[in-house]
Design an enzyme around this catalytic site. Structure first.
Site, PDB file in Angstrom:
ATOM      1  N   CYS A 115       1.142  -1.529   0.063  1.00  0.00           N
ATOM      2  CA  CYS A 115      -0.023   0.229  -0.275  1.00  0.00           C
ATOM      3  C   CYS A 115       1.022   1.549  -0.240  1.00  0.00           C
ATOM      4  O   CYS A 115       0.436   2.092  -0.452  1.00  0.00           O
ATOM      5  CB  CYS A 115      -0.902  -0.010   1.154  1.00  0.00           C
ATOM      6  SG  CYS A 115      -2.323  -1.033   1.144  1.00  0.00           S
ATOM      7  N   HIS A 263      -3.488   7.108   1.587  1.00  0.00           N
ATOM      8  CA  HIS A 263      -3.840   6.037   0.635  1.00  0.00           C
ATOM      9  C   HIS A 263      -5.658   5.952   1.182  1.00  0.00           C
ATOM     10  O   HIS A 263      -5.832   5.704   2.146  1.00  0.00           O
ATOM     11  CB  HIS A 263      -2.638   4.972   1.491  1.00  0.00           C
ATOM     12  CG  HIS A 263      -3.059   3.254   0.471  1.00  0.00           C
ATOM     13  ND1 HIS A 263      -3.601   2.705  -0.024  1.00  0.00           N
ATOM     14  CD2 HIS A 263      -2.864   2.020   1.314  1.00  0.00           C
ATOM     15  CE1 HIS A 263      -4.121   1.775  -0.302  1.00  0.00           C
ATOM     16  NE2 HIS A 263      -3.955   1.622   1.215  1.00  0.00           N
ATOM     17  N   ASN A 293      -9.706  -0.670  -2.155  1.00  0.00           N
ATOM     18  CA  ASN A 293      -8.330  -0.159  -1.544  1.00  0.00           C
ATOM     19  C   ASN A 293      -7.776  -0.806  -2.956  1.00  0.00           C
ATOM     20  O   ASN A 293      -7.663  -1.791  -2.919  1.00  0.00           O
ATOM     21  CB  ASN A 293      -8.448  -0.613  -0.409  1.00  0.00           C
ATOM     22  CG  ASN A 293      -6.400  -0.421  -0.101  1.00  0.00           C
ATOM     23  OD1 ASN A 293      -5.704  -0.670  -0.939  1.00  0.00           O
ATOM     24  ND2 ASN A 293      -6.316  -0.736   0.773  1.00  0.00           N
TER      25      ASN A 293
HETATM   26  C1  LIG Z   1     -10.875  -5.233   8.663  1.00  0.00           C
HETATM   27  C2  LIG Z   1     -12.006  -4.210   8.952  1.00  0.00           C
HETATM   28  C3  LIG Z   1     -13.294  -3.349   7.807  1.00  0.00           C
HETATM   29  C4  LIG Z   1     -12.250  -4.916   9.545  1.00  0.00           C
HETATM   30  O1  LIG Z   1     -13.712  -4.503  10.998  1.00  0.00           O
HETATM   31  P1  LIG Z   1     -13.415  -5.278  12.158  1.00  0.00           P
HETATM   32  O2  LIG Z   1     -14.633  -3.488  13.230  1.00  0.00           O
HETATM   33  O3  LIG Z   1     -12.148  -4.813  13.109  1.00  0.00           O
HETATM   34  O4  LIG Z   1     -14.120  -5.966  12.453  1.00  0.00           O
HETATM   35  P2  LIG Z   1     -14.102  -7.186  12.757  1.00  0.00           P
HETATM   36  O5  LIG Z   1     -12.644  -7.841  11.868  1.00  0.00           O
HETATM   37  O6  LIG Z   1     -13.556  -6.842  14.293  1.00  0.00           O
HETATM   38  O7  LIG Z   1     -15.153  -8.435  12.801  1.00  0.00           O
HETATM   39  C5  LIG Z   1     -16.659  -7.515  13.274  1.00  0.00           C
HETATM   40  C6  LIG Z   1     -16.924  -9.234  12.801  1.00  0.00           C
HETATM   41  O8  LIG Z   1     -17.579  -8.482  11.502  1.00  0.00           O
HETATM   42  C7  LIG Z   1     -17.442  -9.910  10.933  1.00  0.00           C
HETATM   43  N1  LIG Z   1     -17.112  -9.678   9.132  1.00  0.00           N
HETATM   44  C8  LIG Z   1     -15.900  -9.986   9.137  1.00  0.00           C
HETATM   45  N2  LIG Z   1     -15.933  -9.582   7.214  1.00  0.00           N
HETATM   46  C9  LIG Z   1     -16.948  -8.944   7.100  1.00  0.00           C
HETATM   47  C10 LIG Z   1     -17.839  -9.252   6.488  1.00  0.00           C
HETATM   48  N3  LIG Z   1     -17.287  -8.420   4.903  1.00  0.00           N
HETATM   49  N4  LIG Z   1     -19.043  -9.285   5.747  1.00  0.00           N
HETATM   50  C11 LIG Z   1     -19.780  -8.788   7.737  1.00  0.00           C
HETATM   51  N5  LIG Z   1     -19.428  -9.425   8.237  1.00  0.00           N
HETATM   52  C12 LIG Z   1     -18.029  -9.616   8.301  1.00  0.00           C
HETATM   53  C13 LIG Z   1     -16.591 -11.034  11.140  1.00  0.00           C
HETATM   54  O9  LIG Z   1     -16.336 -12.124  11.286  1.00  0.00           O
HETATM   55  C14 LIG Z   1     -16.816 -10.284  13.082  1.00  0.00           C
HETATM   56  O10 LIG Z   1     -17.950 -11.072  13.520  1.00  0.00           O
HETATM   57  P3  LIG Z   1     -18.195 -11.455  14.789  1.00  0.00           P
HETATM   58  O11 LIG Z   1     -17.977 -10.205  15.881  1.00  0.00           O
HETATM   59  O12 LIG Z   1     -18.962 -12.490  15.232  1.00  0.00           O
HETATM   60  O13 LIG Z   1     -16.639 -12.586  15.308  1.00  0.00           O
HETATM   61  C15 LIG Z   1     -10.759  -3.266  10.175  1.00  0.00           C
HETATM   62  O14 LIG Z   1     -10.634  -4.245  10.658  1.00  0.00           O
HETATM   63  C16 LIG Z   1     -10.194  -2.315   9.328  1.00  0.00           C
HETATM   64  O15 LIG Z   1     -10.522  -1.275   8.139  1.00  0.00           O
HETATM   65  N6  LIG Z   1      -8.798  -2.053   9.048  1.00  0.00           N
HETATM   66  C17 LIG Z   1      -7.745  -1.841   8.113  1.00  0.00           C
HETATM   67  C18 LIG Z   1      -8.101  -2.194   6.457  1.00  0.00           C
HETATM   68  C19 LIG Z   1      -7.018  -1.655   6.655  1.00  0.00           C
HETATM   69  O16 LIG Z   1      -7.471  -0.567   6.071  1.00  0.00           O
HETATM   70  N7  LIG Z   1      -6.120  -2.585   5.480  1.00  0.00           N
HETATM   71  C20 LIG Z   1      -5.031  -1.844   4.539  1.00  0.00           C
HETATM   72  C21 LIG Z   1      -4.502  -1.611   5.153  1.00  0.00           C
HETATM   73  S1  LIG Z   1      -3.287  -0.446   4.037  1.00  0.00           S
END
Ligand SMILES: CC(C)(COP(=O)(O)OP(=O)(O)OC[C@H]1O[C@@H](n2cnc3c(N)ncnc32)[C@H](O)[C@@H]1OP(=O)(O)O)[C@@H](O)C(=O)NCCC(=O)NCCS
Length: 336
Positions: A115, A263, A293
């Site tokens: 990224c 980004h 992304n």
């Molecule tokens: C990935 C991201 C959106 C996930 O959001 P979050 O709030 O951390 O969510 P979690 O991973 O804790 O998951 C919460 C719940 O949603 C569920 N879930 C995960 N992906 C899902 C989806 N696409 N749709 C529905 N539910 C989903 C999980 O299984 C979890 O369920 P549970 O509570 O029953 O276990 C978030 O962590 C994020 O944006 N991280 C940074 C990612 C990023 O920027 N990456 C690129 C860097 S360059």
């Protein structure tokens, strides 16, 4: 010593729009979850058979950037190509661009910084120009994620975020060192390499021969793995630090920022940074809603769109900032 400046920008995204609704037909997800957590409403995914690849999309973006730069392809002295999704394991796409554009046998360098790939690539190009080694450098960021994602419920935490596309910039020598790229700032923290990772195929942990021999449908090592919350927490800290580092280096305060192009990792990350720096809405450019992304392509696509929409003017202080797998992060401070 010289500075470098951006004189041409271009981008290309595949036609095929994949909405959050479309994803919910493939896996257990929904528009509300994706929108609330990431801001993404749709992304572009290359249609198999369309001919779009990381290299060909990079070429399309590069052609536009070269034309807008008003130079001939034969004026390009060097190519830098940033991607985590090359068409082939090796060679990287830089040489494919050299061939496809019919550029003479200039050097072509592939940058693998995920990224933050475009920020690293700009830093490389800038420093080659600064030292006088090259005059015009073509920088490309391009990605095809869609062919490598786990599009089942198992992979939903990653696959809903990433999209395909390409962006390119032409940098040239600027003799006035108060203009153009003022500074670049690069960092890494390899202790977190496996928090956002694609393990296979690799020559360290998952050899191609292992994968073939195992023939195991439950093997997730060839899909990207992301510890989302850990990435999020680190991203907001590192984005802020590296923007501050760039401003401080140039004796600028946060009020000096005319346009921040982060980004496009996650809209919530960008909003956090915007709030932290007290920036008005018109000083931060986001298009993750449309493209997801796109990793190394996200900054050049956003920069091109911001420029096309007249949001960047001569004399503006423009800040590029990125964070991603590695972890790696960086910023670029530009006097446009
Ligand atoms: C990935 C991201 C959106 C996930 O959001 P979050 O709030 O951390 O969510 P979690 O991973 O804790 O998951 C919460 C719940 O949603 C569920 N879930 C995960 N992906 C899902 C989806 N696409 N749709 C529905 N539910 C989903 C999980 O299984 C979890 O369920 P549970 O509570 O029953 O276990 C978030 O962590 C994020 O944006 N991280 C940074 C990612 C990023 O920027 N990456 C690129 C860097 S360059």
């Amino acid at each position: 010593m010289y500075n470098s400046k951006i004189i041409g920008l271009g981008h290309y995204v595949p036609d095929n729009v994949v909405t959050n609704q479309d994803l919910s037909a493939m896996m257990d997800t929904n528009d509300a979850w994706i929108t609330e957590r990431t801001g993404i409403k749709e992304r572009r995914w290359v249609k198999p058979g369309s001919g779009d690849t990381t290299a060909t999309m990079g070429v399309k973006a590069a052609k536009i950037a070269i034309e807008r730069a008003g130079i001939d392809k034969d004026d390009i002295d060097f190519i830098v190509f940033a991607t985590l999704s090359p068409d082939m394991y090796f060679p990287g796409p830089g040489v494919q661009v050299q061939h496809a554009l019919g550029i003479k046998t200039v050097g072509a360098l592939d940058v693998r910084n995920q990224c933050s790939g475009f920020v690293y690539a700009i830093a490389v190009a800038d420093n080659f120009i600064k030292t006088g080694m090259y005059k015009n450098v073509l920088v490309i960021g391009s990605e095809v994620h869609s062919h490598g994602l786990d599009k089942t419920t198992r992979g939903r935490g990653v696959s809903v975020i990433f999209g395909d596309g390409a962006g390119a910039a032409v940098l040239t020598r600027e003799e006035d060192t108060s203009k153009g790229i003022l500074s670049t700032h690069l960092h890494s923290q390899g202790e977190h390499a496996e928090e956002l990772v694609l393990v296979a195929p690799g020559m360290g942990k998952r050899w191609v021969t292992d994968i073939l021999a195992d023939n195991n449908p439950d093997d997730e090592s060839y899909f990207p793995h992301m510890n989302g919350q850990f990435v999020f927490k680190n991203a907001v800290v590192r984005f802020s630090e590296v923007i501050m580092e760039g401003l401080t280096k140039n004796n600028l305060d946060k009020e000096a920022i005319d346009m921040l192009i982060p980004h496009q990792a996650n809209l919530r990350i960008a909003q956090f940074i915007q709030k932290k720096f007290g920036l008005d809405d018109d000083k931060v450019f986001n298009n993750i809603q449309k493209y997801g992304n796109t990793t190394a392509a996200s900054i050049p696509i956003a920069l091109t769109e911001a420029w096309q929409e007249g949001k960047i003017k001569e004399g503006d202080t423009v800040v590029l900032a990125a964070f991603g797998s590695g972890f790696t992060w960086g910023s670029v401070i530009i006097k446009w």
